[in-house]
Design an enzyme around this catalytic site. Structure first.
Site, PDB file in Angstrom:
ATOM      1  N   ARG A 134       0.770  -1.265   0.021  1.00 50.84           N
ATOM      2  CA  ARG A 134       0.103   0.009  -0.005  1.00 50.84           C
ATOM      3  C   ARG A 134       0.964   1.377  -0.007  1.00 50.84           C
ATOM      4  NH1 ARG A 134      -3.020  -3.091   3.486  1.00 50.84           N
ATOM      5  NH2 ARG A 134      -4.887  -4.188   2.489  1.00 50.84           N
ATOM      6  N   LYS A 156       1.682  10.825 -11.840  1.00 50.73           N
ATOM      7  CA  LYS A 156       0.835   9.962 -12.978  1.00 50.73           C
ATOM      8  C   LYS A 156       1.706   8.691 -12.758  1.00 50.73           C
ATOM      9  CE  LYS A 156      -2.250  12.644 -15.468  1.00 50.73           C
ATOM     10  NZ  LYS A 156      -2.731  12.988 -16.866  1.00 50.73           N
ATOM     11  N   GLU A 198       7.796  17.605 -26.401  1.00 45.29           N
ATOM     12  CA  GLU A 198       7.090  18.182 -24.938  1.00 45.29           C
ATOM     13  C   GLU A 198       7.626  19.560 -24.849  1.00 45.29           C
ATOM     14  OE1 GLU A 198       4.400  16.695 -24.053  1.00 45.29           O
ATOM     15  OE2 GLU A 198       4.558  14.450 -24.700  1.00 45.29           O
ATOM     16  N   LYS A 240       5.428  22.313 -15.085  1.00 46.79           N
ATOM     17  CA  LYS A 240       4.903  21.250 -14.815  1.00 46.79           C
ATOM     18  C   LYS A 240       4.592  21.082 -13.164  1.00 46.79           C
ATOM     19  CE  LYS A 240       3.546  16.777 -15.325  1.00 46.79           C
ATOM     20  NZ  LYS A 240       3.625  15.373 -16.090  1.00 46.79           N
ATOM     21  N   GLU A 250      -6.125  16.485 -11.890  1.00 53.11           N
ATOM     22  CA  GLU A 250      -6.481  16.613 -13.288  1.00 53.11           C
ATOM     23  C   GLU A 250      -8.120  16.789 -13.359  1.00 53.11           C
ATOM     24  OE1 GLU A 250      -4.666  14.741 -16.748  1.00 53.11           O
ATOM     25  OE2 GLU A 250      -6.223  15.386 -17.941  1.00 53.11           O
ATOM     26  N   ARG A 254      -5.153  20.791 -15.325  1.00 52.68           N
ATOM     27  CA  ARG A 254      -3.779  19.746 -15.654  1.00 52.68           C
ATOM     28  C   ARG A 254      -4.234  19.388 -17.068  1.00 52.68           C
ATOM     29  NH1 ARG A 254      -0.602  15.242 -11.912  1.00 52.68           N
ATOM     30  NH2 ARG A 254       0.530  14.453 -13.503  1.00 52.68           N
ATOM     31  N   ASN A 258      -2.389  18.569 -22.024  1.00 58.53           N
ATOM     32  CA  ASN A 258      -3.031  17.727 -23.203  1.00 58.53           C
ATOM     33  C   ASN A 258      -2.836  18.469 -24.510  1.00 58.53           C
ATOM     34  OD1 ASN A 258      -3.416  15.774 -21.562  1.00 58.53           O
ATOM     35  ND2 ASN A 258      -5.715  16.255 -21.098  1.00 58.53           N
ATOM     36  N   HIS A 261      -2.567  16.532 -27.671  1.00 59.12           N
ATOM     37  CA  HIS A 261      -2.516  15.293 -27.483  1.00 59.12           C
ATOM     38  C   HIS A 261      -3.819  14.653 -27.827  1.00 59.12           C
ATOM     39  CE1 HIS A 261       1.017  15.841 -25.188  1.00 59.12           C
ATOM     40  NE2 HIS A 261       1.189  14.586 -24.637  1.00 59.12           N
ATOM     41  N   HIS A 265      -3.150  11.022 -29.458  1.00 55.54           N
ATOM     42  CA  HIS A 265      -3.477   9.592 -29.053  1.00 55.54           C
ATOM     43  C   HIS A 265      -4.202   9.051 -30.193  1.00 55.54           C
ATOM     44  CE1 HIS A 265      -3.135  10.894 -24.772  1.00 55.54           C
ATOM     45  NE2 HIS A 265      -2.133  10.672 -24.816  1.00 55.54           N
ATOM     46  N   HIS A 278       5.796   8.910 -29.202  1.00 57.15           N
ATOM     47  CA  HIS A 278       4.751   9.899 -28.625  1.00 57.15           C
ATOM     48  C   HIS A 278       5.077  11.157 -29.202  1.00 57.15           C
ATOM     49  CE1 HIS A 278       1.911  11.288 -25.891  1.00 57.15           C
ATOM     50  NE2 HIS A 278       2.708  11.909 -25.266  1.00 57.15           N
TER      51      HIS A 278
HETATM   52  N1  LIG Z   1       3.128   9.776 -15.999  1.00 58.11           N
HETATM   53  C1  LIG Z   1       3.318  10.644 -16.932  1.00 58.11           C
HETATM   54  O1  LIG Z   1       2.730  11.956 -16.307  1.00 58.11           O
HETATM   55  C2  LIG Z   1       3.509  10.468 -18.362  1.00 58.11           C
HETATM   56  C3  LIG Z   1       3.606  11.870 -19.146  1.00 58.11           C
HETATM   57  C4  LIG Z   1       4.198  11.611 -20.288  1.00 58.11           C
HETATM   58  C5  LIG Z   1       4.237  10.110 -20.902  1.00 58.11           C
HETATM   59  N2  LIG Z   1       4.324   9.308 -19.830  1.00 58.11           N
HETATM   60  C6  LIG Z   1       4.602   7.659 -20.533  1.00 58.11           C
HETATM   61  O2  LIG Z   1       5.919   7.859 -20.776  1.00 58.11           O
HETATM   62  C7  LIG Z   1       6.262   6.560 -21.680  1.00 58.11           C
HETATM   63  C8  LIG Z   1       7.122   7.300 -22.651  1.00 58.11           C
HETATM   64  O3  LIG Z   1       8.320   7.338 -22.002  1.00 58.11           O
HETATM   65  P1  LIG Z   1       9.893   7.401 -22.953  1.00 58.11           P
HETATM   66  O4  LIG Z   1       9.613   8.529 -23.983  1.00 58.11           O
HETATM   67  O5  LIG Z   1      10.733   8.116 -21.982  1.00 58.11           O
HETATM   68  O6  LIG Z   1      10.039   5.941 -23.458  1.00 58.11           O
HETATM   69  P2  LIG Z   1      10.700   4.973 -22.997  1.00 58.11           P
HETATM   70  O7  LIG Z   1      10.813   4.767 -21.452  1.00 58.11           O
HETATM   71  O8  LIG Z   1      10.310   3.736 -23.650  1.00 58.11           O
HETATM   72  O9  LIG Z   1      12.189   5.228 -23.392  1.00 58.11           O
HETATM   73  C9  LIG Z   1      12.607   5.281 -24.575  1.00 58.11           C
HETATM   74  C10 LIG Z   1      13.771   4.232 -25.154  1.00 58.11           C
HETATM   75  O10 LIG Z   1      15.211   5.073 -24.798  1.00 58.11           O
HETATM   76  C11 LIG Z   1      15.888   4.163 -23.824  1.00 58.11           C
HETATM   77  N3  LIG Z   1      16.452   4.719 -22.940  1.00 58.11           N
HETATM   78  C12 LIG Z   1      16.273   5.343 -21.877  1.00 58.11           C
HETATM   79  N4  LIG Z   1      17.012   6.011 -21.246  1.00 58.11           N
HETATM   80  C13 LIG Z   1      18.182   5.990 -22.227  1.00 58.11           C
HETATM   81  C14 LIG Z   1      19.438   6.510 -21.943  1.00 58.11           C
HETATM   82  N5  LIG Z   1      19.904   7.533 -21.256  1.00 58.11           N
HETATM   83  N6  LIG Z   1      20.136   6.234 -23.129  1.00 58.11           N
HETATM   84  C15 LIG Z   1      20.008   5.474 -24.074  1.00 58.11           C
HETATM   85  N7  LIG Z   1      18.624   4.785 -24.104  1.00 58.11           N
HETATM   86  C16 LIG Z   1      17.817   5.079 -23.157  1.00 58.11           C
HETATM   87  C17 LIG Z   1      14.666   3.126 -23.378  1.00 58.11           C
HETATM   88  O11 LIG Z   1      15.488   2.066 -22.960  1.00 58.11           O
HETATM   89  C18 LIG Z   1      13.726   2.879 -24.393  1.00 58.11           C
HETATM   90  O12 LIG Z   1      14.124   1.971 -25.316  1.00 58.11           O
HETATM   91  C19 LIG Z   1       5.083   6.317 -22.223  1.00 58.11           C
HETATM   92  O13 LIG Z   1       4.585   5.040 -21.628  1.00 58.11           O
HETATM   93  C20 LIG Z   1       3.812   7.349 -21.705  1.00 58.11           C
HETATM   94  O14 LIG Z   1       2.663   6.851 -21.328  1.00 58.11           O
HETATM   95  C21 LIG Z   1       3.736   9.231 -18.767  1.00 58.11           C
HETATM   96 ZN   LIG Z   2       2.866  13.822 -24.065  1.00 54.99          ZN
END
Ligand SMILES: NC(=O)c1ccc[n+]([C@@H]2O[C@H](COP(=O)([O-])OP(=O)(O)OC[C@H]3O[C@@H](n4cnc5c(N)ncnc54)[C@H](O)[C@@H]3O)[C@@H](O)[C@H]2O)c1
Ligand SMILES: [Zn+2]
Length: 377
Positions: A134, A156, A198, A240, A250, A254, A258, A261, A265, A278
């Site tokens: 928890r 999130k 972003e 942020k 949100e 918040r 989007n 987005h 999406h 993305h």
């Molecule tokens: N929680 C939130 O508020 C929020 C906001 C936006 C996006 N997200 C989520 O984030 C995710 C996308 O994140 P992302 O774009 O970081 O993708 P990701 O985590 O898949 O990373 C992208 C790629 O880069 C590699 N990588 C990471 N760091 C590295 C580094 N320093 N050197 C070399 N390679 C590296 C990873 O292994 C992966 O292959 C999605 O699932 C999305 O839904 C969440």
């Molecule tokens: Zn985004």
């Protein structure tokens, strides 16, 4: 800029951005060479004990050892839990694997979970931390631009379900976010550019001065110049933080984040999450949203042009791929979690740094997206 405090360590600058959420407040640290001293920055969060580092093979290969050494150096007992790399693995199977790892490591409520990786790892590890026993304290150590400016801040967390992205999740704030800019040196160029989409978003919706700084430093940002990246990432985090402080869960404001987005999406979903990263889909979505805003008389053509110029300078796509099905776009847009009565709370641009929410029918969004009316302006 804004409320970040800078601290020089030798020639090195480490910035701190506070996130003020009452008893869930925390700091974001931004600088170079922070991983080797990670342990020091975690002092005071929990007493040294088990530290479960959740990561993937790619990031572990690059930074697993330096993180484990840094944690052990201040008395933590580091245990690494690995899940496969990629968005396809942000699922319940990976979550089960993390829980198994936490049980095996005898993680307790006073232990620490460290999310080391991009947004996928942050979301997975954060949700595991929110739910295991928890709630176990966790810290974010984001290693992609996207994770550093967006996903690691704001609490999130979650995983995907076969029928939709991020359908299972929780709001659960980290105890600290530690952004080591050095990790970006190994990030593939395409991931860097997608993360910069972003960054452009924050400037477009909230800060004309940030947008101007991005325009000025385009080449240095693309070249991963830390002196250019640090103030920009700091400003994104501060923006942020401001948004999350105003509307943590949100309920309304918040949703400003989007911008771009809604269509992004739909494009991601209709292209099977394979064609675009993305941030690339968001670049197309922001261009669409800006053109739609212009068409409604909300912003000048020059505002749209500035946005498109910045995105294109980062090598990002801005045009909707041909052949998308109008009815399916409408369906995906209408099935979004944030849609009420088939009306989208659409984020429109009024100027660089200023937005307003408009209720727009999902059908209208879809019609404009495939109708060709919004190509250029
Ligand atoms: N929680 C939130 O508020 C929020 C906001 C936006 C996006 N997200 C989520 O984030 C995710 C996308 O994140 P992302 O774009 O970081 O993708 P990701 O985590 O898949 O990373 C992208 C790629 O880069 C590699 N990588 C990471 N760091 C590295 C580094 N320093 N050197 C070399 N390679 C590296 C990873 O292994 C992966 O292959 C999605 O699932 C999305 O839904 C969440
Ligand atoms: Zn985004």
């Amino acid at each position: 800029m804004s409320r970040a405090a800078g601290r020089a360590a030798g020639s090195r600058v480490v910035e701190t951005v506070p996130v003020a959420l009452g008893d869930r407040s925390y700091d974001i640290l931004i600088g170079s060479a922070l991983l080797p001293e990670l342990g020091v920055h975690l002092g005071g969060i929990v007493r040294p004990g088990v530290a479960a580092v959740v990561t993937n093979p790619t990031v572990r290969g690059l930074y697993g050892e330096v993180v484990a050494t840094a944690l052990a150096g201040v008395g933590f007992d580091p245990v690494t839990i690995e899940v496969p790399d990629g968005e396809a693995h942000k699922n319940l199977a990976s979550l089960a694997r993390i829980y198994d790892g936490l049980v095996a490591a005898r993680v307790e409520r006073g232990s620490l979970i460290v999310a080391l990786g991009g947004g996928v790892i942050g979301d997975l590890a954060g949700f595991a931390a929110a739910t295991f026993l928890r709630g176990v304290p966790f810290v974010q150590v984001p290693t992609t631009v996207l994770a550093q400016v967006d996903s690691s801040v704001g609490g999130k967390t979650g995983v995907n379900h076969p029928s939709g992205k991020n359908l299972i999740g929780a709001f659960y704030q980290p105890r600290k976010v530690i952004i080591d800019l050095d990790t970006l040196n190994t990030l593939p160029a395409r991931e860097l550019r997608a993360g910069l989409a972003e960054v452009v978003k924050y400037g477009a919706i909230l800060s004309a001065s940030l947008f101007a700084a991005i325009e000025r430093d385009l080449d240095r940002l693309l070249a991963c110049d830390h002196d250019a990246l640090r103030p920009v990432i700091r400003e994104c985090c501060a923006l942020k933080a401001m948004v999350v402080e105003r509307d943590e869960r949100e309920t309304d404001y918040r949703a400003i984040l989007n911008f771009g987005h809604t269509l992004a999406h739909a494009i991601e979903s209709l292209t099977g999450y394979e064609r675009y990263l993305h941030g690339e889909a968001v670049a197309i979505g922001m261009t669409f949203a800006a053109r739609l805003s212009h068409r409604r008389g909300l912003c000048a053509a020059e505002t749209v042009e500035r946005l498109v110029r910045a995105l294109q300078a980062f090598g990002l796509p801005t045009e909707i791929p041909p052949g998308l099905d109008r009815e399916r776009i409408a369906q995906v847009v209408a099935s979004d979690k944030k849609v009420a009565a088939r009306n989208v709370k659409f984020v429109c641009l009024e100027n660089i740094g200023a937005i307003r929410f408009e209720a727009i029918a999902a059908d209208e969004v879809a019609a404009l997206a495939v109708g060709g009316d919004l190509l250029g302006c």
